[in-house]
Structure formats: structure tokens, C-alpha cells
Write an enzyme that holds these catalytic residues in place. Structure first.
Site, PDB file in Angstrom:
ATOM      1  N   HIS A 129       0.860  -1.182   0.000  1.00 18.70           N
ATOM      2  CA  HIS A 129       0.000   0.000   0.000  1.00 18.70           C
ATOM      3  C   HIS A 129       0.898   1.234   0.000  1.00 18.70           C
ATOM      4  O   HIS A 129       2.018   1.209   0.515  1.00 18.70           O
ATOM      5  CB  HIS A 129      -0.878  -0.033   1.260  1.00 18.70           C
ATOM      6  N   ASP A 207       3.105  -3.586   7.637  1.00 16.66           N
ATOM      7  CA  ASP A 207       1.787  -2.957   7.548  1.00 16.66           C
ATOM      8  C   ASP A 207       0.756  -4.064   7.739  1.00 16.66           C
ATOM      9  O   ASP A 207       0.545  -4.889   6.856  1.00 16.66           O
ATOM     10  CB  ASP A 207       1.635  -2.285   6.176  1.00 16.66           C
ATOM     11  N   GLN A 210      -4.428  -4.595   6.845  1.00 19.17           N
ATOM     12  CA  GLN A 210      -5.355  -5.507   6.179  1.00 19.17           C
ATOM     13  C   GLN A 210      -5.372  -6.884   6.830  1.00 19.17           C
ATOM     14  O   GLN A 210      -6.276  -7.673   6.579  1.00 19.17           O
ATOM     15  CB  GLN A 210      -4.970  -5.654   4.700  1.00 19.17           C
ATOM     16  N   LYS A 233     -10.513  -0.524  10.110  1.00 17.64           N
ATOM     17  CA  LYS A 233     -10.652  -1.745   9.324  1.00 17.64           C
ATOM     18  C   LYS A 233     -11.087  -2.941  10.172  1.00 17.64           C
ATOM     19  O   LYS A 233     -11.456  -3.988   9.643  1.00 17.64           O
ATOM     20  CB  LYS A 233      -9.342  -2.068   8.601  1.00 17.64           C
ATOM     21  N   CYS A 372      -4.770   2.413  -3.806  1.00 20.67           N
ATOM     22  CA  CYS A 372      -3.530   2.927  -3.213  1.00 20.67           C
ATOM     23  C   CYS A 372      -2.378   1.942  -3.420  1.00 20.67           C
ATOM     24  O   CYS A 372      -1.505   1.789  -2.552  1.00 20.67           O
ATOM     25  CB  CYS A 372      -3.706   3.235  -1.727  1.00 20.67           C
TER      26      CYS A 372
END
Length: 414
Positions: A129, A207, A210, A233, A372
Site C-alpha cells: 500500500h 503494515d 489488512q 478496518k 492505493c
């Protein structure tokens, strides 16, 4: 020997916790298939935030009166919830941020500017991302470090055999990757990347925005050095997130934002910094949002992250099977066992924005765009895709409505 029974997620029961599903979209029931962008919020989270603001709100770490004490207690209890959620060894390693993007920028600026220079290599991946790609690109340019991108193969998985080639161009100091791709759903081998990074003397920055809503995130098992996630999220409010970092690294880093709360003492001659985690939490934080985030973590933990992952995998397999029936569709991403509940696709000759618009008329909400991840779009040879993503409240009928809507797209625009 008894075999433990796997708990099955009851998505229909959980769905009743989410007021949004009482809404009609163009006179049709809502089929929300954009949870990879942001998840809907259950009443438990909404009620926890309202109750906090109605009974316990005051600024934190500033007062000794009753409301201030209550607010401090709720805020720090949320930190302990977040510590348990990622299995950190100490709540001092939990930094509250405004989201994963701020957390990743914090590491890039505070660690990167202090540790990178000419001859060093910053390695990101083609799946990342922009929030874990652009900050490192920018800091590499600022410091003179080389910026390299680990490619993916045609199935959408990282080409790990290219790692040694990347290390030949300099001293690898940073490896940045996502745990789960927000575009393809690819589940990356974080533990293997951590081992390779540490062999190079580098840090691994993950990251997990997600991943955290869908799979168990255990920072100690993963072996990473920093990990960021976002509240919104995982059924929590926007404007809150967590950065976890190894304590020894956080202790050595300069602060990212400067102002109230993050100081120990200030004089005209010198300012000294507060202890962890407050050194990185300048100003008045998003207190109510942090309370809501902790409630969301408790909510999905109670549902069971393993059960969530199995539920989404079943929906993914159903979606891939049904979508293959649509003429002219191109599906992207690895095999089902190697990905989370995300499906990206294109229809021949029809722009993803047009696909999403027609689906909206059918009450089906999907994402259309580059998500993104523009370097990934370049790799795929497209400008954009349509993306459907699943979560705890998703049910098979919504997948069927998606497929029926795509047939309508073909009839209308094909």
C-alpha cells in the site's frame, strides 16, 4: 485423544449487531463488499463510545479530578487490550496513532532519518500500500539511501528468490512489507522475511492494516520489528490506530511529533522527552476513538480470528467459483489457500468505475480504483480493478448478488 472442535462463525447472528444493514440502497438491501477499505461498526463499539463520552470524558494525563481519572483508566485499559491483541511483551511498546499510515510514517521519519544514509538499501514490495511505500521512498531520497522494490510473480506472490539480488546493491537496512495485500489478498511470509532481514542486519516494518481484522497477529511469533494497524478496518472508529515497536528500538528513536504530553521537562536551554509510550503521543489523543478501537478488538476477538479467517475463506472460494461464470472476467491474485477474503477483477472493455456504479444501483457496494497500490497496478498492466472484500458480517447471498450484478453490467455496458 479428543480432537478440538473448530468454532464456526455465525455471520447472520453477528450481522444483527450492525445497524447499517437496516439501510436500503436504491430500495434494495445493502450488500457491503468493501470491508478491505473500511469495516462497518457494531452497536457494541458505538455504545462504548457513547457511554464514554456521556459518563467519563476528560482529557487524559492532565488531571486528578474524578472524570480525568476515569478517562485515564479507560485509555490505558485500551492500551492493555491492544497489547494483548498483538501479543506485545509490554504496553509500553503500544503507541496510539491516528491510523496505520501515521504509524508507518512515524517509523520512516523517526527511525529512518536517524539510521539511513548513502550505501544503505531500503527494500519495499510490489504489493505494498502507498502508506508503506511512499514514506520509505521519500526518506530514502532524503538520506541518499537506495530504494528497491521486491517484485511479485504472475500469481501475485513475492519473488523471494530475488532477495539476494536486492542485497547485492548495498547494505539492506529496512525491509517493509504488508502482512496481507489489500488489493490481491496475498498473505505474505512475514516470518521468513523477518529472518532474512535480520540476517542482513535490517529491521522489518509490517503494515498489518489488512491483516489485523482477519487473522491472528502475534508480533513475537512474526519476528518483525515494527507493526502498524488501523482501528477502522477492524470494526472500530476512524482516526485511531496502533504502532507496535520493539522497546529497544523505540527507546533509541527521537520523537516524531513535538508538543504536550511527550515531554519530561522544557526550558529555554533544553527539552527532554517523556518515557514510552508517551514520547510518541504528542497532544490530545483521539481518546473516545481509542476506547472504541479497544471495544472493536474485544468484539472480533470474541468472534474468533481463526473462525473469521475460515468464514472468509469459504466466501472467497464461493466467490471465485461463481465469478468464473461471468464472461470476459479477469481475476487477479494467488490461489485461495494463499490469500485472504479479497477478490480483484476486471471485465473486458468496461471500466471498474462503471462496474461499481451499476453494482451500486443493485445495492452492492464494491471498491473500484487503484486501491492505493499503483506500482501493483503497473505490474498487472491495468489502471484499476474492481475489488470485493468480505468480513464477519458477509454472507453467501451477497456474493450471489455481486455475480448477478456483474451479469447486469455485461448486459448494460458490454
Amino acid at each position: 485423544m479428543a480432537v478440538p472442535t473448530q468454532v464456526k462463525l455465525d455471520a447472520r447472528r453477528l450481522r444483527a449487531d450492525f445497524p447499517i444493514f437496516g439501510e436500503q440502497i436504491h430500495s434494495k438491501p445493502l450488500a457491503y463488499l468493501d470491508s478491505a477499505s473500511s469495516a462497518q461498526k457494531p452497536r457494541q463499539v458505538l455504545d462504548a463510545m457513547r457511554e464514554f463520552y456521556e459518563t467519563s470524558y476528560a482529557n487524559v494525563h492532565r488531571g486528578v479530578y474524578t472524570l480525568a481519572v476515569r478517562s485515564d483508566e479507560r485509555y490505558e485499559a485500551a492500551r492493555e487490550t491492544a497489547r494483548g491483541f498483538v501479543n506485545a511483551s509490554s504496553p509500553r511498546e503500544i503507541i496510539f496513532t491516528r491510523g496505520a499510515t501515521e504509524g508507518l510514517n512515524l517509523v520512516a521519519y523517526a527511525w529512518g532519518l536517524a539510521n539511513l544514509g548513502p550505501g544503505d538499501v531500503v527494500l519495499v514490495t510490489e504489493l505494498d500500500h502507498h502508506s508503506n511505500f511512499v514514506p520509505w521512498q521519500f526518506i530514502a531520497q532524503r538520506t541518499g539511501a537506495a530504494f528497491r522494490v521486491l517484485p511479485i510473480d504472475d500469481a501475485g506472490e513475492l519473488q523471494l528468490d530475488a532477495l539476494d539480488e536486492m542485497s547485492a546493491s548495498g547494505t539492506v537496512k529496512v525491509v517493509a512489507c504488508n502482512f496481507v495485500s489489500n488489493t490481491l489478498g496475498t498473505i505474505n511470509p512475514v516470518e521468513r522475511l523477518a529472518g532474512w532481514a535480520h540476517d542482513q542486519g535490517a529491521i522489518l516494518v509490517v503494515d498489518a492494516a489488512q491483516a489485523a481484522p482477519h487473522v491472528v497477529v502475534d508480533v513475537q511469533a512474526l519476528g518483525c520489528d515494527f507493526l502498524a494497524l488501523s482501528s477502522h478496518k477492524l470494526c472500530g472508529p476512524t482516526g485511531a490506530g496502533v504502532l507496535w515497536g520493539r522497546r529497544e528500538l523505540l527507546e533509541a528513536m527521537p520523537p516524531f511529533n513535538l508538543g504536550g504530553s511527550m515531554i519530561r521537562s522544557v526550558s529555554a536551554a533544553k527539552t527532554t522527552w517523556n518515557e514510552l509510550p508517551y514520547k510518541f503521543e504528542a497532544g490530545t489523543p483521539a481518546i473516545g476513538e481509542v476506547v472504541g478501537m479497544a471495544e472493536a478488538m474485544s468484539y472480533i476477538s470474541a468472534a474468533g480470528l481463526d473462525a473469521i479467517a475460515r468464514h472468509e475463506h469459504e466466501l472467497l472460494e464461493h466467490a471465485l467459483d461463481r465469478l468464473s461464470e461471468v464472461p470476459g472476467i479477469t481475476l487477479y491474485g494467488p490461489s485461495p489457500e494463499r490469500r485472504a477474503g479479497i477478490v480483484s477483477f476486471n471485465l473486458d472493455g468496461i471500466h471498474p468505475h462503471d462496474v461499481a456504479q451499476v453494482l451500486d444501483w443493485e445495492g452492492v457496494a464494491v471498491r473500484a480504483g487503484h486501491h492505493c497500490t499503483q506500482p501493483l497496478m503497473t505490474k498487472l498492466g491495468v489502471a484499476a480493478t474492481t475489488r470485493a472484500s468480505f468480513y464477519v458480517y458477509s454472507i453467501p447471498e451477497e456474493v450471489d448478488r455481486l455475480v448477478a450484478g456483474l451479469h447486469k453490467v455485461k448486459r448494460s455496458l458490454g
